[in-house]
Design a protein around this motif. Structure first.
Motif, short mmCIF file in Angstrom:
data_model
loop_
_atom_site.label_atom_id
_atom_site.label_comp_id
_atom_site.label_asym_id
_atom_site.label_seq_id
_atom_site.Cartn_x
_atom_site.Cartn_y
_atom_site.Cartn_z
N PRO A 67 0.86 -1.18 0.00
CA PRO A 67 0.00 0.00 0.00
C PRO A 67 0.90 1.24 0.00
CG PRO A 67 -0.61 -1.51 1.78
CD PRO A 67 0.67 -2.01 1.18
N GLU A 68 0.45 2.32 -0.60
CA GLU A 68 1.27 3.54 -0.62
C GLU A 68 1.62 3.99 0.77
OE1 GLU A 68 0.39 7.12 -2.91
OE2 GLU A 68 -0.36 5.78 -4.48
N THR A 69 0.65 3.92 1.67
CA THR A 69 0.83 4.35 3.05
C THR A 69 -0.19 3.65 3.93
OG1 THR A 69 0.90 6.27 4.51
CG2 THR A 69 -0.72 6.34 2.73
N LEU A 70 0.09 3.64 5.21
CA LEU A 70 -0.89 3.14 6.19
C LEU A 70 -1.41 4.28 7.05
CD1 LEU A 70 0.79 -0.19 7.45
CD2 LEU A 70 -0.86 0.13 5.60
N GLU A 71 -1.05 5.51 6.67
CA GLU A 71 -1.38 6.67 7.49
C GLU A 71 -2.85 6.84 7.79
OE1 GLU A 71 0.30 10.51 6.80
OE2 GLU A 71 2.26 9.62 6.41
N GLY A 72 -3.74 6.54 6.89
CA GLY A 72 -5.16 6.74 7.12
C GLY A 72 -5.83 5.64 7.91
N TYR A 73 -5.07 4.65 8.34
CA TYR A 73 -5.65 3.50 9.03
C TYR A 73 -5.22 3.46 10.49
CZ TYR A 73 -6.37 1.98 4.23
OH TYR A 73 -6.75 1.92 2.91
N ASP A 74 -6.17 3.22 11.37
CA ASP A 74 -5.81 3.03 12.78
C ASP A 74 -5.88 1.56 13.17
OD1 ASP A 74 -8.59 2.91 12.67
OD2 ASP A 74 -8.90 4.08 14.48
N THR A 75 -6.63 0.76 12.40
CA THR A 75 -6.75 -0.67 12.67
C THR A 75 -6.33 -1.47 11.45
OG1 THR A 75 -8.59 -0.29 14.19
CG2 THR A 75 -8.36 -2.53 13.31
N ILE A 76 -5.49 -2.46 11.68
CA ILE A 76 -5.04 -3.37 10.62
C ILE A 76 -5.47 -4.78 11.01
CG2 ILE A 76 -3.06 -4.25 9.30
CD1 ILE A 76 -3.35 -1.17 9.11
N TYR A 77 -6.34 -5.37 10.20
CA TYR A 77 -6.66 -6.79 10.35
C TYR A 77 -5.61 -7.53 9.54
CZ TYR A 77 -11.23 -4.80 11.58
OH TYR A 77 -12.24 -4.07 12.13
N LEU A 78 -4.87 -8.41 10.19
CA LEU A 78 -3.74 -9.07 9.54
C LEU A 78 -4.02 -10.57 9.44
CD1 LEU A 78 -0.81 -8.84 8.44
CD2 LEU A 78 -0.05 -9.34 10.78
N GLY A 79 -4.18 -11.07 8.21
CA GLY A 79 -4.54 -12.47 8.00
C GLY A 79 -3.46 -13.28 7.31
N TYR A 80 -3.37 -14.55 7.68
CA TYR A 80 -2.35 -15.44 7.13
C TYR A 80 -2.68 -16.88 7.52
CZ TYR A 80 -1.10 -14.48 11.93
OH TYR A 80 -1.18 -14.30 13.29
N PRO A 81 -2.18 -17.84 6.74
CA PRO A 81 -2.25 -19.23 7.18
C PRO A 81 -1.11 -19.49 8.17
CG PRO A 81 -1.31 -19.11 4.99
CD PRO A 81 -1.68 -17.71 5.37
N ASN A 82 -1.31 -20.41 9.09
CA ASN A 82 -0.24 -20.78 10.02
C ASN A 82 0.73 -21.70 9.28
OD1 ASN A 82 1.33 -22.28 11.89
ND2 ASN A 82 -0.13 -21.84 13.50
N TYR A 83 1.95 -21.24 9.14
CA TYR A 83 3.02 -22.04 8.54
C TYR A 83 4.02 -22.38 9.63
CZ TYR A 83 1.87 -21.03 3.56
OH TYR A 83 1.30 -20.95 2.32
N TRP A 84 4.03 -23.61 10.09
CA TRP A 84 4.97 -24.10 11.10
C TRP A 84 5.03 -23.20 12.32
CZ3 TRP A 84 6.13 -23.94 5.90
CH2 TRP A 84 6.02 -25.16 5.26
N GLY A 85 3.88 -22.87 12.83
CA GLY A 85 3.81 -22.16 14.10
C GLY A 85 3.87 -20.65 14.02
N THR A 86 3.90 -20.09 12.82
CA THR A 86 3.92 -18.63 12.70
C THR A 86 3.35 -18.23 11.33
OG1 THR A 86 5.25 -16.64 13.06
CG2 THR A 86 6.31 -18.46 11.82
N MET A 87 3.69 -17.04 10.89
CA MET A 87 3.19 -16.50 9.63
C MET A 87 4.11 -16.88 8.48
SD MET A 87 2.73 -12.65 11.17
CE MET A 87 4.39 -12.66 11.83
N PRO A 88 3.59 -16.88 7.25
CA PRO A 88 4.48 -17.02 6.09
C PRO A 88 5.49 -15.86 6.08
CG PRO A 88 2.20 -17.32 5.44
CD PRO A 88 2.19 -16.81 6.86
N MET A 89 6.66 -16.12 5.55
CA MET A 89 7.73 -15.12 5.58
C MET A 89 7.37 -13.84 4.82
SD MET A 89 9.42 -16.73 7.73
CE MET A 89 10.70 -15.52 8.01
N ALA A 90 6.49 -13.93 3.83
CA ALA A 90 6.05 -12.72 3.12
C ALA A 90 5.34 -11.76 4.06
CB ALA A 90 5.15 -13.10 1.96
N VAL A 91 4.67 -12.29 5.08
CA VAL A 91 4.00 -11.42 6.06
C VAL A 91 5.05 -10.71 6.92
CG1 VAL A 91 2.32 -11.32 7.94
CG2 VAL A 91 1.93 -12.87 6.01
N PHE A 92 6.14 -11.39 7.25
CA PHE A 92 7.25 -10.74 7.96
C PHE A 92 7.77 -9.57 7.12
CE2 PHE A 92 7.06 -14.61 10.30
CZ PHE A 92 7.77 -14.45 11.48
N THR A 93 7.95 -9.80 5.82
CA THR A 93 8.42 -8.74 4.92
C THR A 93 7.50 -7.53 5.00
OG1 THR A 93 9.33 -10.38 3.37
CG2 THR A 93 8.96 -8.16 2.50
#
Length: 174
Positions: free
Chosen positions: A79-105
């Motif tokens: 996204p260009e910016t997250l400035e206009g957002y106060d809440t982020i819903y963050l979704g991902y499949p569980n990959y070996w006990g955590t998030m996929p590495m793209a979510v870390f990025t």
């Protein structure tokens, strides 16, 4: 202020209820769509520049190799910016006990100071794993709410659980 649903999801061949099945839409994307219907939040899909293979076994080998080397796969866009957002819903499949590495990025790309992150994940038996702890570590200035773990094979009927989770986290539901 507005809310953003940002998620990583994978269609194609997936492990669902103990068997491999082709999914035209990934489970996490289904959950993100339900959240959008309930909240009206904007939607952003996290996509690695180099997608994982479409067959399940090759995909998990690739994803596990990424995790072992603590990779940060390049993403197609942000996204260009997250400035206009106060809440982020963050979704991902569980990959070996955590998030996929793209979510870390994605999380390391932005400063989440002052924002609320509400994590939700899909899984086939492993729940949230350590992903909430990882989000807190990667986003020290954010408030991380209680996550929601959805069984991937049942995600299409998860609307009541999602609605309850949203309300428990103080979110307005349509």
């Amino acid at each position: 202020m507005a809310a953003l649903i940002t998620y990583f999801s994978r269609a194609d061949e997936n492990y669902v209820n103990g068997t491999l099945r082709f999914l035209p839409v990934g489970n996490t994307e289904v959950a993100a769509g339900i959240i959008r219907e309930l909240t009206g939040a904007d939607l952003f899909r996290i996509e690695p520049s180099q997608p994982y293979a479409s067959d399940y076994n090759t995909c998990i080998a690739q994803a596990q190799a990424d995790q072992r080397r603590d990779a940060r796969p390049e993403l197609r866009q942000y996204p260009e910016t997250l400035e206009g957002y106060d809440t982020i819903y963050l979704g991902y499949p569980n990959y070996w006990g955590t998030m996929p590495m793209a979510v870390f990025t994605f999380l390391e790309h932005f400063d989440f100071t002052g924002k609320t992150i509400l994590p939700f994940c899909t899984h086939e038996g492993s729940g949230m794993g350590g992903s909430e702890r990882d989000i807190c570590r990667l986003c020290p200035g954010a408030k991380v709410g209680k996550g929601l773990a959805l069984h991937g094979g049942s995600v299409k009927s998860a609307r009541p659980a999602i609605k309850q989770w949203l309300r428990e986290n103080g979110q307005t539901v349509r």
